[in-house]
Design an enzyme around this catalytic site. Structure first.
Site, PDB file in Angstrom:
ATOM      1  N   GLU A   1       0.816  -1.218   0.000  1.00  0.00           N
ATOM      2  CA  GLU A   1       0.000   0.000   0.000  1.00  0.00           C
ATOM      3  C   GLU A   1       0.849   1.267   0.000  1.00  0.00           C
ATOM      4  OE1 GLU A   1      -2.494  -3.230   0.571  1.00  0.00           O
ATOM      5  OE2 GLU A   1      -0.754  -2.713   1.823  1.00  0.00           O
TER       6      GLU A   1
ATOM      7  N   HIS B   1     -10.826  -5.544   7.702  1.00  0.00           N
ATOM      8  CA  HIS B   1     -11.565  -5.363   6.457  1.00  0.00           C
ATOM      9  C   HIS B   1     -12.764  -4.423   6.625  1.00  0.00           C
ATOM     10  CE1 HIS B   1      -9.082  -8.705   5.396  1.00  0.00           C
ATOM     11  NE2 HIS B   1      -9.671  -8.911   4.228  1.00  0.00           N
TER      12      HIS B   1
END
Length: 326
Positions: free
Chosen positions: A60, A129
């Site tokens: 990321e 998540h």
């Protein structure tokens, strides 16, 4: 108009902008051939080529850094962070680099980036998540925070975000991706960033909310009207930064009572900021304190108990009863 789910509307928005502007590029983990973990980008690489829609390594920080670098060179990146809990690896690029780009360069450079990420509970997903991390970003000057609640808004807000010259953190609730369809115009249109939507008119109290909690709040408003006969106004703020406080204040001038509903943990979130601004601008119109209905101040729970953790219509009704009976 076409009937679209929210995931289809978001995909259509990206297709429209990729076709309209050659400087729009889309990248992230598995967004190319696979089409993303939720298929939000399915078919776009085939349509626009690997130079415009491409996969990145599972990193990321690299996704964020690539987005910042490309933005300074005239591109308009759409960078997907596969799940919201992974943004911590990219926070330096998002909050320090992209958000400050215009300021630190004296306006010489801009960072027209959309950081897309799924989030939200009710789907029994794995750890990291489903957290609601919008509170991290609304305290970061220079980055806009957008959270749509329906397909029509999702497409219009996404197009507006891609065209915006500042970075936008675009959060897409997992539980809304395919939960219902709505008429969505074909082609291009925008929904203004920083403009709230009154989704239900009322006279006795106001619910201020966003994302999936819009639908939970509407259920609560309908139920309390049946049982108590009160009419509750529901405002979908759509964007948390910038916040349309004017629409909220106008509603409170009419109803004189309000609660703020968020899926995130209670402390230091969007609800706290909204209440602070209400107190600054509309306290003399209030007949009761503005209350928060939110998740507990704990780590997001395992899937087996998340239904007990998330705000429900019953908890929202309890909050409404408290302000109505104050």
């Amino acid at each position: 108009m076409a009937q679209m789910t929210m995931i289809q509307a978001i995909q259509d928005a990206m297709r429209v902008e990729l076709a309209r502007d050659k400087n729009v590029v889309l990248f992230g983990e598995d967004v190319g051939h696979v089409g993303g973990v939720f298929r939000a980008t399915e078919g776009l690489q085939k349509e626009f080529g690997e130079d415009r829609v491409f996969d990145t390594p599972l990193a990321e920080s690299a996704i964020g850094g690539l987005a910042v670098g490309m933005a300074t060179q005239g591109f308009r990146p759409i960078a997907e962070i596969q799940f919201v809990g992974f943004i911590y690896e990219a926070l330096d690029q998002m909050a320090v680099q992209a958000a400050r780009m215009r300021y630190r360069s004296g306006g010489s450079y801009q960072a027209p980036i959309v950081f897309r990420t799924p989030f939200g509970g009710g789907v029994k997903a794995a750890e990291l998540h489903t957290d609601s991390l919008e509170g991290l970003m609304i305290q970061t000057p220079g980055i806009k925070v957008v959270i749509p609640s329906n397909p029509y808004d999702a497409k219009g807000l996404m197009i507006a975000a891609i065209r915006d010259n500042d970075p936008v953190f675009f959060m897409e609730h997992l539980n809304l991706y395919r939960s219902f369809r709505q008429e969505v115009p074909e082609g291009e249109y925008t929904v203004e960033l920083g403009k709230a939507n009154v989704v239900r008119e009322g006279s006795d109290a106001t619910i201020i909310t966003y994302g999936a909690m819009v639908h939970t709040s509407l259920k609560a408003a309908e139920e309390i009207e049946k049982t108590r006969g009160v009419k509750v106004e529901v405002i979908d703020v759509r964007t948390l930064m910038p916040l349309d406080i004017d629409t909220i204040v106008e509603s409170i001038k009419k109803t004189n009572r309000a609660i703020v509903v968020q899926e995130a943990q209670k402390t230091s979130g969007a609800a706290a900021e909204i209440i602070a601004q209400i107190n600054e601008k509309a306290i003399l119109h209030l007949e009761a304190p503005v209350l928060r209905v939110a998740a507990p101040d704990t780590v997001y729970p395992f899937a087996q108990i998340e239904d007990q953790w998330l705000p429900t219509p019953a908890r929202i009704i309890d909050g409404l009863n408290q302000v109505l009976d104050f």
